[in-house]
Design a protein around this motif. Structure first.
Motif, mmCIF file in Angstrom:
data_model
loop_
_atom_site.group_PDB
_atom_site.id
_atom_site.type_symbol
_atom_site.label_atom_id
_atom_site.label_comp_id
_atom_site.label_asym_id
_atom_site.label_seq_id
_atom_site.Cartn_x
_atom_site.Cartn_y
_atom_site.Cartn_z
ATOM 1 N N ARG A 118 17.321 -2.840 -2.445
ATOM 2 C CA ARG A 118 15.965 -3.381 -2.349
ATOM 3 C C ARG A 118 15.109 -2.675 -3.387
ATOM 4 O O ARG A 118 15.070 -1.453 -3.437
ATOM 5 N N ASN A 119 14.460 -3.447 -4.216
ATOM 6 C CA ASN A 119 13.552 -2.922 -5.244
ATOM 7 C C ASN A 119 12.183 -3.556 -5.027
ATOM 8 O O ASN A 119 12.092 -4.771 -4.873
ATOM 9 N N GLY A 120 11.159 -2.736 -5.007
ATOM 10 C CA GLY A 120 9.831 -3.275 -4.776
ATOM 11 C C GLY A 120 8.760 -2.502 -5.508
ATOM 12 O O GLY A 120 8.967 -1.370 -5.949
ATOM 13 N N SER A 121 7.605 -3.145 -5.632
ATOM 14 C CA SER A 121 6.467 -2.488 -6.258
ATOM 15 C C SER A 121 5.182 -3.039 -5.659
ATOM 16 O O SER A 121 5.154 -4.151 -5.121
ATOM 17 N N ALA A 122 4.138 -2.249 -5.749
ATOM 18 C CA ALA A 122 2.815 -2.653 -5.283
ATOM 19 C C ALA A 122 1.772 -2.015 -6.184
ATOM 20 O O ALA A 122 1.971 -0.922 -6.701
ATOM 21 N N SER A 123 0.669 -2.723 -6.371
ATOM 22 C CA SER A 123 -0.422 -2.171 -7.176
ATOM 23 C C SER A 123 -1.747 -2.704 -6.654
ATOM 24 O O SER A 123 -1.817 -3.782 -6.068
ATOM 25 N N CYS A 124 -2.778 -1.920 -6.865
ATOM 26 C CA CYS A 124 -4.136 -2.295 -6.471
ATOM 27 C C CYS A 124 -5.057 -2.153 -7.667
ATOM 28 O O CYS A 124 -4.979 -1.180 -8.401
ATOM 29 N N ASP A 125 -5.925 -3.155 -7.831
ATOM 30 C CA ASP A 125 -6.896 -3.114 -8.918
ATOM 31 C C ASP A 125 -8.124 -3.907 -8.495
ATOM 32 O O ASP A 125 -8.008 -5.075 -8.114
ATOM 33 N N ARG B 226 9.005 -7.571 -3.607
ATOM 34 C CA ARG B 226 10.267 -6.859 -3.437
ATOM 35 C C ARG B 226 11.409 -7.852 -3.567
ATOM 36 O O ARG B 226 11.283 -9.033 -3.237
ATOM 37 N N THR B 227 12.513 -7.355 -4.060
ATOM 38 C CA THR B 227 13.719 -8.151 -4.202
ATOM 39 C C THR B 227 14.840 -7.441 -3.468
ATOM 40 O O THR B 227 15.074 -6.246 -3.689
ATOM 41 N N THR B 228 15.509 -8.170 -2.593
ATOM 42 C CA THR B 228 16.623 -7.613 -1.820
ATOM 43 C C THR B 228 17.887 -8.346 -2.208
ATOM 44 O O THR B 228 17.911 -9.584 -2.236
ATOM 45 N N THR B 229 18.925 -7.594 -2.523
ATOM 46 C CA THR B 229 20.230 -8.158 -2.849
ATOM 47 C C THR B 229 21.223 -7.682 -1.811
ATOM 48 O O THR B 229 21.381 -6.477 -1.589
ATOM 49 N N GLY B 230 21.874 -8.629 -1.150
ATOM 50 C CA GLY B 230 22.809 -8.308 -0.087
ATOM 51 C C GLY B 230 24.197 -8.015 -0.600
ATOM 52 O O GLY B 230 24.476 -8.079 -1.800
#
Length: 101
Positions: free
Chosen positions: A67-74, A82-86
């Motif tokens: 699982r790869n994810g990111s978040a940002s605030c502006d 997020r991207t999840t690969t099974g």
């Protein structure tokens, strides 16, 4: 005066080093049971209002998921995805945003 200046410089150097290290992290773990060993590896970082993380889990049978994810605030608006690969290669991506008041 020189001692005070040197002490301030040393303190600010330690403060900067601790801030840089606090923004990036890595975690590893494993557990063993009657079916074998499962493990997890995770890492992430934050900088300039954005954070990201990556997690890989491997089960005792060798299958893994990530699982790869990111978040940002502006400007009061936060977005993330997020991207999840099974274990069989199927991928799901989710994203969203919200506005802070």
């Amino acid at each position: 005066m020189t001692k005070t200046l040197a002490a301030c410089l040393l303190a600010s150097t330690f403060a900067l080093l601790s801030v840089g290290q606090a923004n990036a992290w890595t975690r590893d773990g494993s557990v063993s049971g009657p079916r074998g060993t499962a493990s997890v590896h995770a890492n992430g970082n934050c900088a300039s209002g954005s954070c990201s993380r990556s997690v890989t889990r491997t089960g005792p049978n060798g299958y893994s998921m990530s699982r790869n994810g990111s978040a940002s605030c502006d400007g009061g608006t936060c977005t993330g995805s997020r991207t999840t690969t099974g274990p069989r290669g199927n991928t799901v991506t989710r994203s969203g945003s919200f506005h802070r008041y």
